[in-house]
Design a protein around this motif. Structure first.
Motif, PDB file in Angstrom:
ATOM      1  N   ASN A 169     -40.163 -10.203  37.058  1.00  0.00           N
ATOM      2  CA  ASN A 169     -40.391  -9.728  35.691  1.00  0.00           C
ATOM      3  C   ASN A 169     -40.477  -8.210  35.710  1.00  0.00           C
ATOM      4  O   ASN A 169     -41.262  -7.630  36.477  1.00  0.00           O
ATOM      5  CB  ASN A 169     -41.672 -10.325  35.128  1.00  0.00           C
ATOM      6  N   THR A 170     -39.657  -7.541  34.879  1.00  0.00           N
ATOM      7  CA  THR A 170     -39.615  -6.082  34.852  1.00  0.00           C
ATOM      8  C   THR A 170     -40.020  -5.572  33.464  1.00  0.00           C
ATOM      9  O   THR A 170     -40.319  -6.343  32.542  1.00  0.00           O
ATOM     10  CB  THR A 170     -38.206  -5.579  35.187  1.00  0.00           C
ATOM     11  N   MET A 213     -38.083  -4.349  31.345  1.00  0.00           N
ATOM     12  CA  MET A 213     -37.068  -4.742  30.357  1.00  0.00           C
ATOM     13  C   MET A 213     -37.081  -6.242  30.061  1.00  0.00           C
ATOM     14  O   MET A 213     -36.342  -6.701  29.186  1.00  0.00           O
ATOM     15  CB  MET A 213     -35.691  -4.337  30.872  1.00  0.00           C
ATOM     16  N   SER A 214     -37.892  -7.010  30.758  1.00  0.00           N
ATOM     17  CA  SER A 214     -37.910  -8.453  30.521  1.00  0.00           C
ATOM     18  C   SER A 214     -38.446  -8.807  29.148  1.00  0.00           C
ATOM     19  O   SER A 214     -38.116  -9.850  28.574  1.00  0.00           O
ATOM     20  CB  SER A 214     -38.762  -9.148  31.592  1.00  0.00           C
ATOM     21  N   SER A 215     -39.293  -7.943  28.614  1.00  0.00           N
ATOM     22  CA  SER A 215     -39.863  -8.202  27.289  1.00  0.00           C
ATOM     23  C   SER A 215     -39.049  -7.550  26.169  1.00  0.00           C
ATOM     24  O   SER A 215     -39.418  -7.674  24.990  1.00  0.00           O
ATOM     25  CB  SER A 215     -41.301  -7.692  27.227  1.00  0.00           C
ATOM     26  N   ALA A 216     -37.968  -6.839  26.496  1.00  0.00           N
ATOM     27  CA  ALA A 216     -37.146  -6.192  25.482  1.00  0.00           C
ATOM     28  C   ALA A 216     -36.356  -7.234  24.692  1.00  0.00           C
ATOM     29  O   ALA A 216     -36.024  -8.314  25.199  1.00  0.00           O
ATOM     30  CB  ALA A 216     -36.200  -5.190  26.134  1.00  0.00           C
ATOM     31  N   GLU A 217     -36.048  -6.888  23.465  1.00  0.00           N
ATOM     32  CA  GLU A 217     -35.306  -7.803  22.608  1.00  0.00           C
ATOM     33  C   GLU A 217     -33.814  -7.748  22.927  1.00  0.00           C
ATOM     34  O   GLU A 217     -33.275  -6.713  23.283  1.00  0.00           O
ATOM     35  CB  GLU A 217     -35.532  -7.446  21.128  1.00  0.00           C
ATOM     36  N   THR A 218     -33.188  -8.898  22.796  1.00  0.00           N
ATOM     37  CA  THR A 218     -31.740  -8.980  22.950  1.00  0.00           C
ATOM     38  C   THR A 218     -31.082  -8.786  21.590  1.00  0.00           C
ATOM     39  O   THR A 218     -31.754  -8.641  20.555  1.00  0.00           O
ATOM     40  CB  THR A 218     -31.351 -10.331  23.550  1.00  0.00           C
ATOM     41  N   THR A 219     -29.763  -8.776  21.559  1.00  0.00           N
ATOM     42  CA  THR A 219     -29.029  -8.576  20.297  1.00  0.00           C
ATOM     43  C   THR A 219     -29.261  -9.714  19.319  1.00  0.00           C
ATOM     44  O   THR A 219     -29.140  -9.516  18.102  1.00  0.00           O
ATOM     45  CB  THR A 219     -27.533  -8.460  20.609  1.00  0.00           C
ATOM     46  N   GLY A 241     -32.108 -11.179  18.878  1.00  0.00           N
ATOM     47  CA  GLY A 241     -33.507 -11.197  18.496  1.00  0.00           C
ATOM     48  C   GLY A 241     -34.420 -11.893  19.489  1.00  0.00           C
ATOM     49  O   GLY A 241     -35.635 -11.981  19.243  1.00  0.00           O
ATOM     50  N   GLY A 242     -33.917 -12.363  20.604  1.00  0.00           N
ATOM     51  CA  GLY A 242     -34.740 -13.036  21.605  1.00  0.00           C
ATOM     52  C   GLY A 242     -35.290 -12.074  22.645  1.00  0.00           C
ATOM     53  O   GLY A 242     -35.215 -10.843  22.489  1.00  0.00           O
ATOM     54  N   ARG A 243     -35.849 -12.614  23.691  1.00  0.00           N
ATOM     55  CA  ARG A 243     -36.398 -11.828  24.794  1.00  0.00           C
ATOM     56  C   ARG A 243     -35.536 -12.026  26.031  1.00  0.00           C
ATOM     57  O   ARG A 243     -34.978 -13.095  26.252  1.00  0.00           O
ATOM     58  CB  ARG A 243     -37.826 -12.265  25.103  1.00  0.00           C
TER      59      ARG A 243
END
Length: 279
Positions: A198-199, A201-207, A209-211
């Motif tokens: 887990n980094t 960027m793991s909690s960043a949103e995808t295009t 709207g997910g994680r």
């Protein structure tokens, strides 16, 4: 003439009478195998054959050896030196629990420092399955400040926060080493497995709207374990964890290699090695 014939006849018979007299006195020629100068008893004794020696006892006729007493048998077995010694430190069927300290060794700009715990179960003396969980913090080095202030550089880096890995361990080497007037048993092992990292960027949103979630990772490493007691050992391992991450402020993902030095104290359960009597 009669007188002359009588004289000649007497002269001719005189040698024959003398020869017969010598033969009667034992002075004649003896052609037997004995020595003529020795007495008759000695000649007969020398001619007798030597007495035959009794034949040696065969194995069947020899008296049986006395059996060893139990005490003598134990001493004989204990004093016997074996060319190949049995293993004293046995791990089959035992569980190992290891608190760990983790330090990265391959990043000149950022130090990843953390702590973890590892558990392993030994299917055999040389084979184990293990699970490792680590949490870490990323600390910048002085080179980062120099690069940013002097060269106005931008450094893109991955920020791992925690990892959970499952490994298979194989221990092909086992031996002993002398240390401070004591004998330490050790075994070297190889490990490999998979898990997740887990980094940042793991909690960043995808295009959509997910994680992003944790990144899939793979482990490869080697280690050595020094046994101080039946239940206690010092465990040191160098492990490279590879995963794919997209650092902050970048648009492309890249393979990250996190090489860490892991050191800890291992506790074994059951706490008694079943091979200790072989020492």
């Amino acid at each position: 003439m009669n007188r002359l014939q009588a004289i000649l006849l007497a002269l001719s018979l005189a040698p024959a009478a003398a020869f017969a007299q010598n033969q009667d006195a034992g002075l004649g020629l003896d052609l037997s195998s004995g020595d003529a100068n020795k007495p008759q008893e000695e000649t007969e004794t020398a001619a007798e054959p030597p007495a035959e020696e009794p034949p040696p006892l065969t194995t069947a006729e020899a008296p049986p050896a006395e059996p060893l007493t139990p005490a003598e048998r134990d001493v004989t077995l204990d004093d016997r030196v074996k060319s190949v010694q049995r293993k004293v430190y046995l791990k089959k069927g035992r569980f190992e629990l290891t608190p760990l300290v983790t330090l990265s060794v391959n990043d000149p700009y950022y130090t990843k420092l953390g702590a973890g715990v590892r558990g392993a179960y030994y299917l055999a003396d040389t084979l184990a399955v293990s699970a490792r969980f680590s949490a870490m913090q990323v600390l910048p080095e002085d080179d980062v400040r120099i690069a940013k202030r002097t060269f106005q550089s931008r450094i893109f880096y991955s920020v791992p926060q925690w990892s959970a890995m499952g490994d298979v361990e194989w221990s092909p080497l086992y031996g002993k080493v002398a240390f401070l007037n004591d004998i330490l048993h050790f075994d070297a092992y190889l490990l490999g497995g998979m898990g997740v990292v887990n980094t940042e960027m793991s909690s960043a949103e995808t295009t959509d709207g997910g994680r992003r979630g944790p990144s899939l990772a793979a482990d490869l490493g080697l280690g050595i374990r020094f046994v101080a007691r039946d239940y206690l050992a010092v465990n040191v391992a160098l492990i490279n964890t590879s995963y794919v991450d997209q650092p902050l402020n970048t648009s492309k993902g890249a393979t990250q290699n996190l090489m860490t030095l892991n050191a800890g104290i291992s506790f074994f359960f059951p706490m008694k090695s079943t091979g200790r009597e072989a020492e």
